[in-house]
Design an enzyme around this catalytic site. Structure first.
Site, short mmCIF file in Angstrom:
data_model
loop_
_atom_site.label_atom_id
_atom_site.label_comp_id
_atom_site.label_asym_id
_atom_site.label_seq_id
_atom_site.Cartn_x
_atom_site.Cartn_y
_atom_site.Cartn_z
N SER A 1 0.82 -1.21 0.00
CA SER A 1 0.00 0.00 0.00
C SER A 1 0.86 1.27 0.00
O SER A 1 1.67 1.44 -0.90
CB SER A 1 -0.94 -0.06 1.21
OG SER A 1 -1.93 0.91 1.12
N ASP B 1 -9.57 -5.47 -5.01
CA ASP B 1 -8.99 -4.42 -4.17
C ASP B 1 -9.63 -3.07 -4.50
O ASP B 1 -9.47 -2.55 -5.59
CB ASP B 1 -7.48 -4.37 -4.42
CG ASP B 1 -6.72 -3.58 -3.37
OD1 ASP B 1 -7.30 -2.63 -2.81
OD2 ASP B 1 -5.56 -3.93 -3.11
N HIS C 1 -7.43 -5.64 -0.57
CA HIS C 1 -6.28 -4.95 0.00
C HIS C 1 -5.64 -5.66 1.20
O HIS C 1 -4.42 -5.72 1.32
CB HIS C 1 -6.71 -3.54 0.41
CG HIS C 1 -5.63 -2.51 0.33
ND1 HIS C 1 -5.07 -2.13 -0.85
CD2 HIS C 1 -5.00 -1.79 1.28
CE1 HIS C 1 -4.15 -1.21 -0.63
NE2 HIS C 1 -4.09 -0.99 0.66
#
Ligand SMILES: *[C@@H]1O[C@H](CO)[C@@H](O)[C@H](O)[C@H]1NC(C)=O
Ligand SMILES: *[C@@H]1O[C@H](CO)[C@@H](O)[C@H](O)[C@H]1NC(C)=O
Length: 412
Positions: A184, A354, A387
Site C-alpha cells: 500500500s 482491491d 487490500h
C-alpha cells in the site's frame, strides 16, 4: 457494527480521512519539556520483537534509526530463520507497511503464514520498518508528539527522510544490496523514491503488494467521500496535527461519513478495502487490538490530493504562492515514475477485488513501465484478493509470498 470495528477497518490500508484533529495528544511518550528537550525516551520494553517474534522461537533485535529531520524510528531485525544455520551472508529484506498501521501488522497470522517469518525461514535477513508517528516511532531528537511541528510531514518526508535513513542503516549493517517489500503506501513511497534516483544504489529489487500510486479509481464509496472531505486543504483550516484514529473526533467524523447517501458502512471491511477473500476472524480481532495507528493529518491530505488530482506529485500547499515558497514553482513537482531505472527488478502483485488499489489504477501504473526491461518486470494478478489479503490472507503464503521469495532468490 461496533464503532471499534468501524475504526479498525478504517485502517485496512489507507485513507479514511478526518476533519477532527487532536494536537494535544501525546501518549505516554510526552516529556515535560523545558525549552528544547533533547531527552529521548527508551522504546517500550514490550516491543514488536518481544510481543510477536521471539515468542515463536525466532531471534529478533530491536533497533533504532534517526532520520535527518530528527525522527527516531524503531526497526526490528530477524537475522535468520527459526532453525538458524545455513548461509552466513543472508540477503537483507526490508518490509515496509502501509498507512495507519505499523510493523506489527505483518505478524498477526501464524509464523507459517506471515511474510517476515516466511522470508526468514527461506534464508533472508529480515528488517521491519515502522513509520514515524506509529506506536514505536514516536520519538524525536527535539520535538514531542504533543507539538504540532512533530506532525508537519506528509508522505513526501517518508520519501525524503524515513526510507533513506532506513536504507542507509540496513545497507551499513549488512554491506549488501536490499530487497524491498512494500504494501500500500509502502509501495507509493518506494516508487516515488526510485523515480528520483534515491535508494537505487542500495537496492537489489522490489516487491510491491497492493500497489498505490494512482488513486483515481478508488472504488469505495466511503473512501471517496472521505477523500472529498479532505480536498479543502484541511491543514490550512485546522493546523498541523496528529490523526489519531482511536480518538472520539475521528469516530464522530466516520459516523458522519457513513450517514452519506450511497455509503454503506454495514459491511465496512468491503466498503473500504474491497471484498477480502481470505481473512481469519481471529486475525481480524488481533488486528483491531493492535491497529489502527496514528499518522499526520497532512499525510492524509496529501493522499486525498493524489485521489483528486490523478498524478503522483508532492504535497500541494493549495495556493500557488505557498507552492512557489516551497518548490519555486506554482504547482507541486511531479514524481515521474517513468524515470525509475529500467533494469530494476520489480514484482507487482495486485488483486481483482482491491477497492483501494483498483485494477484500472494499477494498469495506469504499469503503463509507466512500458519501457522497463521486459525480463525485469513481473506483474501478478490475483483475481480474488483485496487490500488486506496481501498482509493477512490465510493462504497468502501459497498465493503471494512464495512468489515473492522466488522472485528475490532469482535476483541474488
Ligand atoms: C485462524 O487463527 C486461529 C488463531 O490464531 C488459528 O488457530 C487457526 O488455525 C487459524 N485458521 C486458519 C485457517 O489459518
Ligand atoms: C517523465 O519522464 C519521461 C522520460 O524521461 C518523459 O518522456 C516524460 O515527459 C516525463 N513526464 C512528465 C510528466 O514530466
Amino acid at each position: 457494527m461496533a464503532v471499534s470495528v468501524l475504526l479498525g477497518l478504517a485502517a485496512w490500508g489507507f485513507c479514511v480521512i478526518v476533519l477532527a484533529v487532536q494536537p494535544q495528544r501525546a501518549y505516554g511518550l510526552s516529556r515535560g519539556s523545558f525549552g528544547l528537550s533533547k531527552e529521548v525516551v527508551a522504546p517500550p520494553e514490550n516491543g514488536i520483537c518481544a510481543s510477536s517474534v521471539t515468542v515463536h522461537g525466532y531471534k529478533c533485535q530491536e533497533l533504532e534509526v534517526t532520520t535527518e529531520d530528527g525522527y527516531i524510528l524503531s526497526l526490528q531485525r530477524i537475522p535468520e530463520g527459526r532453525v538458524g544455520g545455513g548461509e552466513d551472508k543472508r540477503p537483507p529484506v526490508l518490509v515496509q507497511h502501509g498507512v495507519l498501521v505499523d510493523g506489527m501488522t505483518w505478524f498477526l497470522n501464524a509464523p507459517e503464514q506471515n511474510l517476515p517469518m516466511i522470508l526468514a525461514d527461506n534464508g533472508f535477513d529480515v528488517w521491519i520498518a515502522n513509520t514515524r508517528g506509529t506506536r514505536f516511532s514516536r520519538r524525536h531528537t527535539s520535538l514531542d508528539p504533543s507539538q504540532p511541528a512533530f506532525w508537519d510531514w506528509s508522505w513526501d518526508e517518508l520519501v525524503s527522510f524515513d526510507l533513506p535513513a532506513i536504507f542507509d542503516f540496513v545497507y551499513g549493517q549488512t554491506g549488501q544490496k536490499i530487497d524491498y517489500v512494500g504494501h500500500s503506501l509502502g509501495t507509493l513511497i518506494a516508487l516515488a523514491s526510485f523515480s528520483e534516483g534515491k535508494l537505487v544504489n542500495q537496492l537489489q529489487s522490489a516487491a510491491l503488494l497492493s500497489p498505490i500510486a494512482y488513486l483515481s479509481h478508488m472504488n469505495t464509496a466511503l473512501g471517496v467521500v472521505a477523500a472529498k472531505a479532505f480536498v479543502g486543504e484541511i491543514t490550512t483550516l485546522f493546523g498541523l496535527a496528529e490523526f489519531y484514529p482511536k480518538g472520539e473526533p475521528v469516530e464522530n467524523f466516520l459516523k458522519s461519513l457513513c450517514a452519506n447517501p450511497g455509503v454503506d458502512c454495514y459491511d465496512l471491511l468491503s466498503a473500504i478495502t474491497g471484498k477480502n477473500c481470505c481473512l481469519n476472524s481471529s486475525t481480524v480481532d488481533l488486528f483491531l487490538k493492535n491497529e489502527p495507528q496514528s499518522t499526520s493529518t497532512k499525510n492524509l491530505v496529501h493522499l486525498a490530493q493524489t485521489v483528486r488530482d490523478g498524478v503522483v506529485a508532492k504535497y500541494n500547499y493549495g495556493r500557488s504562492y505557498y507552492n512557489v515558497m516551497h518548490y519555486g514553482e506554482a504547482r507541486p513537482p511531479v514524481y515521474n515514475l517513468s524515470n525509475i531505472p529500467h533494469d530494476l527488478p520489480l514484482f507487482v502483485s495486485y488483486g481483482g477485488q482491491d477497492a483501494l488499489s483498483d485494477v484500472r489504477d494499477v494498469t495506469h501504473l504499469l503503463d509507466n513501465f512500458k519501457f522497463h526491461d521486459v525480463d525485469k518486470l513481473s506483474p501478478q494478478f490475483i483475481k480474488d484478493y483485496a487490500h488486506a489479503d496481501f498482509i493477512m490472507g490465510v493462504n497468502a503464503k501459497d498465493v503471494v509470498y512464495n512468489q515473492v521469495v522466488a522472485f528475490f532468490k532469482h535476483q541474488q
